[in-house]
Write an enzyme that holds these catalytic residues in place. Sequence first.
Site, short mmCIF file in Angstrom:
data_model
loop_
_atom_site.label_atom_id
_atom_site.label_comp_id
_atom_site.label_asym_id
_atom_site.label_seq_id
_atom_site.Cartn_x
_atom_site.Cartn_y
_atom_site.Cartn_z
N CYS A 74 -14.01 9.50 15.40
CA CYS A 74 -13.64 10.63 14.56
C CYS A 74 -13.54 11.88 15.43
O CYS A 74 -14.34 12.08 16.34
CB CYS A 74 -14.69 10.83 13.46
SG CYS A 74 -14.27 12.14 12.30
N ILE A 154 -6.47 18.24 6.62
CA ILE A 154 -5.29 18.76 7.30
C ILE A 154 -5.23 20.23 6.96
O ILE A 154 -5.34 20.60 5.78
CB ILE A 154 -4.00 18.06 6.82
CG1 ILE A 154 -4.04 16.56 7.13
CG2 ILE A 154 -2.76 18.71 7.45
CD1 ILE A 154 -2.98 15.76 6.41
N GLU A 155 -5.08 21.08 7.96
CA GLU A 155 -5.07 22.52 7.69
C GLU A 155 -3.96 23.19 8.49
O GLU A 155 -3.82 22.96 9.69
CB GLU A 155 -6.43 23.12 8.05
CG GLU A 155 -6.62 24.55 7.56
CD GLU A 155 -8.09 24.97 7.58
OE1 GLU A 155 -8.89 24.42 6.79
OE2 GLU A 155 -8.44 25.85 8.39
N HIS A 260 -15.49 13.32 18.49
CA HIS A 260 -16.88 13.76 18.42
C HIS A 260 -17.85 12.70 17.91
O HIS A 260 -18.99 13.01 17.60
CB HIS A 260 -17.02 15.07 17.62
CG HIS A 260 -16.36 15.06 16.27
ND1 HIS A 260 -15.45 16.02 15.88
CD2 HIS A 260 -16.49 14.23 15.21
CE1 HIS A 260 -15.04 15.80 14.65
NE2 HIS A 260 -15.67 14.71 14.22
N ASN A 261 -17.40 11.44 17.83
CA ASN A 261 -18.30 10.32 17.49
C ASN A 261 -18.02 9.16 18.45
O ASN A 261 -17.11 8.37 18.22
CB ASN A 261 -18.06 9.81 16.06
CG ASN A 261 -18.61 10.73 14.99
OD1 ASN A 261 -19.26 11.72 15.27
ND2 ASN A 261 -18.34 10.40 13.74
N SER A 299 -11.65 28.60 12.35
CA SER A 299 -11.86 27.51 13.29
C SER A 299 -11.60 28.05 14.69
O SER A 299 -10.95 29.09 14.85
CB SER A 299 -10.92 26.34 13.00
OG SER A 299 -11.19 25.76 11.74
N HIS A 316 -19.52 20.18 16.77
CA HIS A 316 -18.24 19.60 16.35
C HIS A 316 -17.68 20.31 15.13
O HIS A 316 -16.60 19.96 14.64
CB HIS A 316 -18.40 18.10 16.07
CG HIS A 316 -18.90 17.76 14.69
ND1 HIS A 316 -20.02 18.32 14.15
CD2 HIS A 316 -18.41 16.90 13.75
CE1 HIS A 316 -20.21 17.83 12.93
NE2 HIS A 316 -19.25 16.97 12.67
N GLY A 317 -18.41 21.30 14.63
CA GLY A 317 -17.97 22.03 13.45
C GLY A 317 -19.06 22.99 13.03
O GLY A 317 -19.93 23.36 13.83
#
Length: 390
Positions: A74, A154-155, A260-261, A299, A316-317
Amino acid sequence: MKVMSINNRPVKIWTNEVEETAMEQITNLTSLPFLFHHLAIMPDVHAGMGMPIGGVLATVDAVIPNAVGVDIGCGMCAVKSNWHVADIDKEVLRDTIMSGIRKAIPVGFAHHDKAQDEKYMPTGYDISTLKVVSEEYESAKTQIGTLGGGNHFIELQRDEEGFLWVMIHSGSRNLGKKVCDYYDKIAISLNELWHSEVKSSLRLAFLPKGTPEHEAYWREMQYCVDFALCNRRLMMERIKDVLASALPGIDFEPMINIAHNYAAIEHHFGHDVIVHRKGATLAREGVTGIIPGSQGTASYIVEGLGNPESFCSCSHGSGRVMSRTKAVQNLSLEAEIKRLDDQGIVHAIRTEKDLEEAAGAYKDIETVINNELDLVKIKTRLLPVAVIKG
């Protein structure tokens, strides 16, 4: 960063706020006999399965499937375009672009009705040697190019100069879960057979390097990492096609991608070790990374500083501040909709269920970023324009 000792093992944490369950999991990790050097905890930390999200675990000759997680590979991808957001008609954005993206990319549990072309799948593998992947391969061809659910999104975004960006958060879909679950069960059985001192209740069963089971998991994990990248790449290409049909002359810079995983063999503090990043991003010196905020917040595109204390990692966020259940129970649907509407963001928060992924369920991204300025430097700040959630 603060440093503490748990079970006589150093723990380095880039936040002052760690929820109780996550702290229990951190304590459990320090009991592992193969833990290397120290444990690193990122500022977006929150409880996961066995290992907290936002954790970086280095081990000596052991891999833990649950320390990678069920969504293997992911990660994030993003592209910058040459169009200014201010030049996009709002009706075109809503009725042509966002509608077109929704038609092109299945979200949530939805898959494609038909298997996608073989050319979109990872290459360079002998599928017959990958037990789980070979069993799930035909199904995976209907999952490639799909978003998934939960916090995947989705952005469309704008940078500080007004240029349009596209950002995607997604992973290996059901394939990664199947691989994780299969090898976690094997690890549990073997650990019980070996009378391992790592208790099964910790959900940290491991596979020692050199065993056939370790090598098998490693190959399948690598495939899932590549599958997740292929998944994001295909979605991005289809979004670019939608944008190209609506915005004449649009062009795009090369795609930024980062997972990030995953687990990887890396050299730290004079040794080759297995680094597990579960909800943590590589921040090696010069590496471009992506740290997304929550729905309706900024972001960041960042560049790694290569800080050895975090095993060259960063968040990661923004990280959850409340569970999905608590978000539905405690957040105001009206307030969360108003938060997005006031910013002019095209969104799809309509029901109480949607509160699971509302901004109020997440930590403040600005605080998270400020807590890790010794891990990354900011390259670009992005603000949301339109959001599709899984």
